[in-house]
Design an enzyme around this catalytic site. Sequence first.
Site, short mmCIF file in Angstrom:
data_model
loop_
_atom_site.label_atom_id
_atom_site.label_comp_id
_atom_site.label_asym_id
_atom_site.label_seq_id
_atom_site.Cartn_x
_atom_site.Cartn_y
_atom_site.Cartn_z
N CYS A 118 42.01 40.28 37.67
CA CYS A 118 42.62 40.68 38.95
C CYS A 118 43.06 42.14 38.98
CB CYS A 118 43.79 39.77 39.27
SG CYS A 118 43.35 38.02 39.26
N HIS A 254 47.07 43.21 44.87
CA HIS A 254 46.21 42.06 44.62
C HIS A 254 46.64 40.91 45.52
CE1 HIS A 254 44.05 38.82 42.86
NE2 HIS A 254 45.05 38.36 42.12
N ASN A 284 41.97 34.43 47.01
CA ASN A 284 42.07 35.27 45.82
C ASN A 284 40.66 35.55 45.30
OD1 ASN A 284 42.40 36.32 43.24
ND2 ASN A 284 44.00 34.90 42.64
#
Length: 327
Positions: A118, A254, A284
């Site tokens: 990430c 993020h 995500n």
Amino acid sequence: MKITQDIGIRICGTGSSVPERKISNDDMATIVETNDEWIRTRTGISDRHFADKETNLSLGMEAAEKALEMAGISKEEIGVVICATITPDNIVPSQACMLQKELGLPETVFAFDICAACTGFLYAVHTARSLLCSMPEKKYALVVASEVLSRVTNFADRNTCVLFGDGAGAAVITLDENSRYAFDCGAEGNTEVLYCPKYYHDTNPFAENLPEPAEQFVSMQGRAVYSFAVQALSGSIQRVAEKVGGSPDCYVCHQANARILQAAAKQLKEPMEKFFLNIGEYGNTSAASIAIALDDCVRSGSVKRGQTMMLSGFGGGLSYGTTYFTF
């Protein structure tokens, strides 16, 4: 141009790409015991995109083409290509090398992949800046983050399968002596909180004991990830703010969970309006998350030339980082 330690970067162009197939929360409820309200209230996610005919490379290529078009430079001017991904189409050649081939970039480019989950796009941007600083003959870098997380999602686990999506984002960057730069990063190795096993199986004929092949799925302890993310995000942002003497005009973080960003904003005593949020549409997307959000932020006009930005990532590893520059 005089290269100094704090010389900044300029985002010349951005781009993003997601698979054609959009999957709603109601769609997810047909395969696991969940519902739209449960997902939205706990994560902020309404939809996500899953690849069908698309590949990691095709998504990355489309995002890169859009970034190059916005930048208005020729492909021959690209000197560095970095691809951030944990779900490449193959181990060798690298995604970056395949992007060089398929995009028709010069054979003299510095091309390689980076695996930081990430925080991948954030780390790739910082690495690209460092390479541009050390190689004055190279003027522009193409940074691409592309993920096909549907390859490593356990669709029988209702706690994780609703979170992830596929997509890609890209940015063309160059050095800018009029832009200040600051960076913070850290890592905390942990396989219990967030983990995904390797792609390949051990086949060594000389090994005495070969381990059983692990299931190729992401596993995650949600509460532990939440706690880590809030503290890592707010702490990293605060350290960068102290370095530059203030907060930025805009945060692009993020997109893992809307609640994480809300909690971090509260700790930082910053209005949520300064945090760009698009997790509702994409879920995500790991390394691609910040890159897609950056492109949406730029194209929507949420950030304008001359404003300051912080990009901040956290997640798989466990790792985190924040960078500051003038857009």
